[in-house]
Design a protein around this motif. Structure first.
Motif, short mmCIF file in Angstrom:
data_model
loop_
_atom_site.label_atom_id
_atom_site.label_comp_id
_atom_site.label_asym_id
_atom_site.label_seq_id
_atom_site.Cartn_x
_atom_site.Cartn_y
_atom_site.Cartn_z
N ALA A 151 0.94 -0.97 0.06
CA ALA A 151 0.21 0.15 -0.36
C ALA A 151 0.91 1.52 0.00
CB ALA A 151 -1.05 -0.10 1.43
N SER A 152 2.65 0.83 0.52
CA SER A 152 2.99 2.70 0.62
C SER A 152 3.63 2.57 -0.23
CB SER A 152 4.17 1.94 1.41
OG SER A 152 5.17 1.42 1.49
N LEU A 153 3.49 1.67 -1.46
CA LEU A 153 5.14 1.83 -2.99
C LEU A 153 3.78 3.63 -4.07
CD1 LEU A 153 4.74 -1.91 -4.24
CD2 LEU A 153 6.46 0.20 -3.41
N SER A 154 4.69 3.69 -4.28
CA SER A 154 4.37 5.30 -5.37
C SER A 154 5.14 4.97 -6.65
CB SER A 154 4.80 6.50 -4.66
OG SER A 154 6.73 6.43 -4.51
N GLU A 155 4.76 5.72 -7.64
CA GLU A 155 4.88 5.44 -9.33
C GLU A 155 6.78 5.34 -8.94
OE1 GLU A 155 3.03 7.40 -11.91
OE2 GLU A 155 1.55 7.89 -11.24
N SER A 156 7.34 6.22 -8.44
CA SER A 156 8.72 6.42 -8.25
C SER A 156 9.12 4.88 -8.04
CB SER A 156 9.68 7.05 -7.23
OG SER A 156 8.60 6.92 -5.85
N ASP A 157 8.73 4.63 -7.12
CA ASP A 157 9.11 2.63 -6.94
C ASP A 157 9.24 2.35 -8.64
OD1 ASP A 157 9.81 2.97 -3.90
OD2 ASP A 157 7.44 3.18 -3.87
N TYR A 158 8.57 2.30 -9.09
CA TYR A 158 9.05 1.80 -10.45
C TYR A 158 9.86 2.54 -11.82
CZ TYR A 158 4.62 -0.34 -7.96
OH TYR A 158 3.78 -1.56 -7.45
N VAL A 159 10.70 3.11 -11.16
CA VAL A 159 10.88 3.69 -12.19
C VAL A 159 12.54 4.20 -11.29
CG1 VAL A 159 11.36 5.79 -13.50
CG2 VAL A 159 9.33 5.29 -12.79
N ARG A 160 13.98 3.69 -12.90
CA ARG A 160 15.19 3.70 -12.10
C ARG A 160 15.56 5.22 -12.45
NH1 ARG A 160 19.90 -0.85 -13.51
NH2 ARG A 160 21.66 0.24 -12.14
N GLN A 161 16.66 5.47 -12.04
CA GLN A 161 17.16 6.94 -12.81
C GLN A 161 19.03 6.15 -12.21
OE1 GLN A 161 15.48 9.46 -14.09
NE2 GLN A 161 13.45 8.76 -13.25
N PRO A 162 19.45 7.39 -12.83
CA PRO A 162 19.23 7.53 -14.13
C PRO A 162 18.70 6.99 -15.86
CG PRO A 162 20.96 7.59 -14.14
CD PRO A 162 21.03 6.69 -13.19
N ASP A 163 18.33 6.97 -17.28
CA ASP A 163 17.62 6.91 -17.55
C ASP A 163 18.91 5.45 -18.25
OD1 ASP A 163 19.84 8.09 -19.05
OD2 ASP A 163 18.05 9.57 -20.60
N ARG A 164 17.85 4.34 -19.32
CA ARG A 164 18.97 3.49 -19.66
C ARG A 164 20.51 3.89 -20.45
NH1 ARG A 164 15.76 -0.98 -21.15
NH2 ARG A 164 14.96 0.59 -22.47
N PRO A 165 20.26 4.93 -21.51
CA PRO A 165 21.99 4.89 -22.15
C PRO A 165 22.65 5.55 -21.34
CG PRO A 165 20.20 5.45 -23.51
CD PRO A 165 19.51 5.43 -21.73
N THR A 166 22.36 6.45 -20.39
CA THR A 166 23.68 7.00 -19.30
C THR A 166 24.30 5.91 -18.23
OG1 THR A 166 22.05 9.65 -19.37
CG2 THR A 166 23.33 9.18 -17.24
N ARG A 167 23.22 4.87 -17.86
CA ARG A 167 23.57 4.36 -17.25
C ARG A 167 24.43 3.14 -17.68
NH1 ARG A 167 17.63 2.66 -15.75
NH2 ARG A 167 18.29 0.95 -16.67
N GLN A 168 24.46 2.69 -19.28
CA GLN A 168 25.35 1.95 -19.31
C GLN A 168 26.93 2.87 -19.80
OE1 GLN A 168 22.86 1.47 -23.08
NE2 GLN A 168 22.13 -0.43 -22.56
N SER A 169 27.15 4.08 -20.22
CA SER A 169 27.73 4.95 -19.87
C SER A 169 28.58 4.57 -18.76
CB SER A 169 28.12 6.52 -20.75
OG SER A 169 28.63 6.23 -20.31
N ILE A 170 28.00 4.71 -18.17
CA ILE A 170 28.26 4.53 -16.10
C ILE A 170 29.14 2.91 -16.25
CG2 ILE A 170 28.32 4.43 -14.00
CD1 ILE A 170 26.51 6.49 -14.85
#
Length: 779
Positions: free
Chosen positions: A411-430
């Motif tokens: 019940a305590s989950l929010s929309e942000s719990d389903y989104v990973r940051q940053p976006d995938r292209p940025t993550r792949q570079s890191i």
């Protein structure tokens, strides 16, 4: 007088997996062909007697197979590609070569493609039809097994995959779409007409033709194809005094969009699934009615789950059907192939509070028989109330108390719990900078062979013959060995081998609250491979860390990157027996939170690459496209994102999928927001690459370069060709090189040479790319 009962199909592996052991004994040379045949014959006889003693009226024959019923149909119709015929093998060995490949003195051939059987975890072998194929009645298996049962004094109902389903499942060479044209359709219809005529000459009363493809969405021309086939097959159904009755059997969904066509063709009976597709099938019956002389076989006993049938619900559905037609027989919803053999012997399940809730195949025979009695009235007009009352007690009240902590967390989950940051292209570079991997990095899917020694040590621990400390020391030695071997052959991203795990789902269930386990509830997955799904009994949460200890240990033994290996929430649910009192969505979200806890603990322990397998994601995709998102993907994809959304950018998240049609949901797979995906592609001839290219797939991907479900060892050249085929559709910087599935079921003698060849192939292609590409003469 009770209603007629029919079983669509029965498990063939045996109460104690006798068929598996016999076939594998034959493959290993410890049992000869006659010995294997004898075991199969005894199993068939035992299963027919069981069903007769249970009071079943229409008992199936030809539901037995050494490997797969679709493969049997290919052989029956002569759809055996020349490369297998040229091996010059006997019938059983030809079937095994088609199912698992062949590498020996007679030749070297890969296996036919393997796909999931609709929304089940059973795998069928995809029929291959090319210009050299002549469809005709080419075998005698269905007739032989019918006579075999009759010689025992048991009249059976022969079962065959129907011609429409067979042609819709078939493909051309290299997985190409099959052109369904006049000659092929005519020859297929004629072959089935001859089959019915042959059964009529034998005096067979009923023949069941399975057409589950009818529950799928229809393409233009599909219904005309169906009509054309059956206009050839049905007239007279064998003709003469020995006319056979034809049961057109559907399952796994509804046929509301084609029931009128089925009515027009004049089948003696139509089998409809009232477990899945109940509302739509009922509405269609009410809208169209049922022609005189046509019996409806009502699928009321669930062949897909192990919970007891709710008699009151089933009888209510039956009453609704009888408002349309009084001519109704009772049936299983689908084949019982998809449930374990029997609850008998499951001493680990409490006989008072737990075991009464479950019905496996044998118990479902009893349920079907009891329903047939309850469906009729006695002389006083009263139903058999004792059985009904005993059954109803299972469904009164609350079976298990809810876990409030789990409910509060959801019940305590929010929309942000389903989104990973940053976006995938940025993550792949890191990740590229932090991991420092070469182009075309090599890895495996996770598991390594579970040798006889490993299984023996696990059994000794279970029996108390060794201590936990002794067992843990043994597991550590196995990890040491496999880490050293992976380093020696040059793999880039290593795994710890999963030696501590008996199964990729059951092992996780044993470390989660809310699960129960069986001792012998095996179900056939493909060929001789059987699985033993755990049972979701209550609300799910993580009881303790699951994988951190051994993943951390493996990483401490090498400077290479070691992947943490997890099973994802959708796969855990799909490969368990789910609850029926709570939605699949809620159960999956509970699992997602439990696995999320494990992901974060692995990351905190220094694991930089974490694979969260969703091998079964595609498996439960609804068969009707209109239901894909609203009934499944809209919660299954976010559940996966919930698992990994909180990790840091430099942690690389992998996932894995196997043996499914990925092309039509490739964008949804990309939306899982993993960094890397590996998937089965070798048996499907890499057809998924076109979909990846068309979708501008962002996720890095490792289409499997060789088939681990075959014992053959692919050559370096073969895998070099595969890698270049992949590079023709994908950017080199996004390609991983890996087998197409885990190596648990393979032997050491084929695993390590195959992996060595894979690494050598990747290194050769890297050199080719570094020097300007592949030489023209080798393309």
């Amino acid at each position: 007088m009770s209603a007629i009962t029919s079983v669509i199909g029965f498990p063939r592996i045996g109460a104690n997996r006798e068929l598996k052991r016999a076939i594998e004994g034959y493959w290993k040379g410890s049992l000869d062909l006659d010995g294997m045949r004898a075991v199969a014959r005894d199993l068939r006889a035992s299963h027919w007697r069981l069903q007769k003693e249970a009071g079943i009226d229409l008992i199936p024959s030809n539901d037995f197979s050494y490997y797969d019923q679709v493969l049997d149909t290919s052989m029956l119709l002569g759809a055996v590609p020349r490369r297998y015929r040229d091996l010059g093998l006997g019938a059983e060995d030809t079937l095994f070569a088609m199912g698992r490949g062949y590498q020996g003195e007679r030749g070297d051939v890969t296996a036919l493609p393997m796909k999931k059987w609709f929304t089940t975890n059973y795998h069928y072998l995809v029929p291959e039809i090319d210009g050299d194929t002549e469809i005709r009645l080419s075998g005698s298996k269905p007739f032989d097994e019918y006579r075999e049962a009759r010689d025992m004094g048991i009249e059976t109902k022969p079962v065959l995959i129907g011609p429409y389903t067979f042609l819709k499942l078939a493909r051309g060479p290299q997985g190409a779409d099959l052109t369904l044209e006049g000659g092929l359709i005519r020859d297929t219809g004629e072959a089935y007409r001859q089959i019915l005529a042959r059964f009529a000459s034998l005096g067979t009363d009923w023949v069941q033709l399975d057409e589950p493809y009818l529950v799928m969405d229809k393409e233009e021309g599909d219904l005309e194809l169906f009509r054309t086939l059956y206009r050839t097959i049905l007239p007279g159904a064998g003709e003469g005094e020995g006319r056979v009755h034809v049961l057109l059997q559907t399952y796994f969904g509804h046929v509301a969009d084609c029931l009128r066509t089925l009515d027009e063709l004049g089948f003696d009976a139509i089998g409809l699934d009232f477990v899945e597709g109940c509302d739509e099938n009922l509405a269609a019956l009410k809208a169209h009615g049922v022609p005189d002389g046509t019996t409806i076989f009502a699928g009321l006993v669930n062949g897909r789950n192990i919970w007891r049938n709710n008699y009151a619900v089933s009888l209510g559905i039956l009453d609704a059907i009888r408002q349309v037609t009084p001519d109704v027989a009772l049936s299983t919803g689908c084949s019982l192939l998809h449930v374990p053999f029997s609850v008998k012997g499951e001493e680990g399940l409490d006989p008072r509070t737990v075991r009464p809730h479950f019905a496996f195949a044998v118990e479902k025979l009893g349920e079907l028989h009891e329903l047939s009695i309850l469906a009729e009235t006695d002389e006083e007009g009263k139903k058999a109330s004792e059985q009904l009352a005993a059954n109803q007690k299972l469904f009164d009240g609350t079976r298990v108390q809810a876990d409030q902590a789990v409910a509060d967390r959801l019940a305590s989950l929010s929309e942000s719990d389903y989104v990973r940051q940053p976006d995938r292209p940025t993550r792949q570079s890191i990740q590229a900078k932090e991991l420092g991997l070469p182009i075309l990095p090599t890895t495996t899917i996770g598991s390594f062979p579970q040798t006889r020694e490993i299984r023996a040590q696990r059994a000794r621990l279970r029996k108390g013959e060794i201590s936990q400390e002794e067992y843990d020391s043994f597991i550590a030695s196995q990890i040491d060995r496999v880490i050293e071997h992976q380093e020696a052959i040059g793999l880039d991203v290593l795994v710890h081998g999963e030696f501590e795990r008996n199964d990729m789902v059951e092992y996780f269930g044993q470390n989660l609250n809310g699960f129960l386990f069986t001792s012998n509830a095996w179900v056939q997955s493909y060929g001789t491979r059987c699985v033993k799904p755990p049972i979701v009994w209550g609300d799910v949460s993580r009881a303790r860390p699951i994988t951190v200890r051994w993943s951390s240990y493996a990483q401490s033994r090498t400077d290479h990157v070691v992947k943490g290996m997890l099973t994802g929430p959708v796969t855990i649910l799909n490969w368990s027996w789910p609850r029926e009192d709570v939605s699949h969505r809620i159960q999956t979200e509970q699992l997602a939170l439990a696995i999320r806890d494990e992901v974060l603990d692995l990351e905190a322990a220094g694991i930089k690459v974490i694979q969260i397998d969703e091998a079964a994601l595609r498996e439960k995709l609804p068969l009707r496209r209109s239901d894909w998102h609203t009934r499944y993907l809209d919660w299954a994809i976010p559940a996966f994102r919930l698992v990994h959304s909180a990790v840091r950018p430099g942690t690389q998240i992998h996932t894995h999928m196997c043996y499914s049609e990925f092309n039509d949901i490739i964008k949804d797979i990309d939306a899982m927001d993993a960094d890397v995906i590996s998937f089965e592609a070798s048996r499907s001839d890499l057809t998924v690459l076109d979909a990846i290219q068309a979708a501008h797939f962002e996720t890095e991907a490792g289409p499997g370069v060789y088939d681990i479900h075959s014992p053959r060892i692919p050559s370096v050249d073969e895998m070099v060709d595969r890698i270049h085929e992949i590079l023709g559709k994908m950017e080199a910087g996004k390609v991983w090189v890996n087998p197409d599935c885990g190596l648990k079921t393979r032997g050491e003698k084929e695993t390590w040479p195959s992996l060595e060849h894979m690494v050598q192939a990747a290194k050769r292609v890297r050199r080719e790319l570094a020097t300007g590409g592949r030489p023209a003469e080798s393309r």
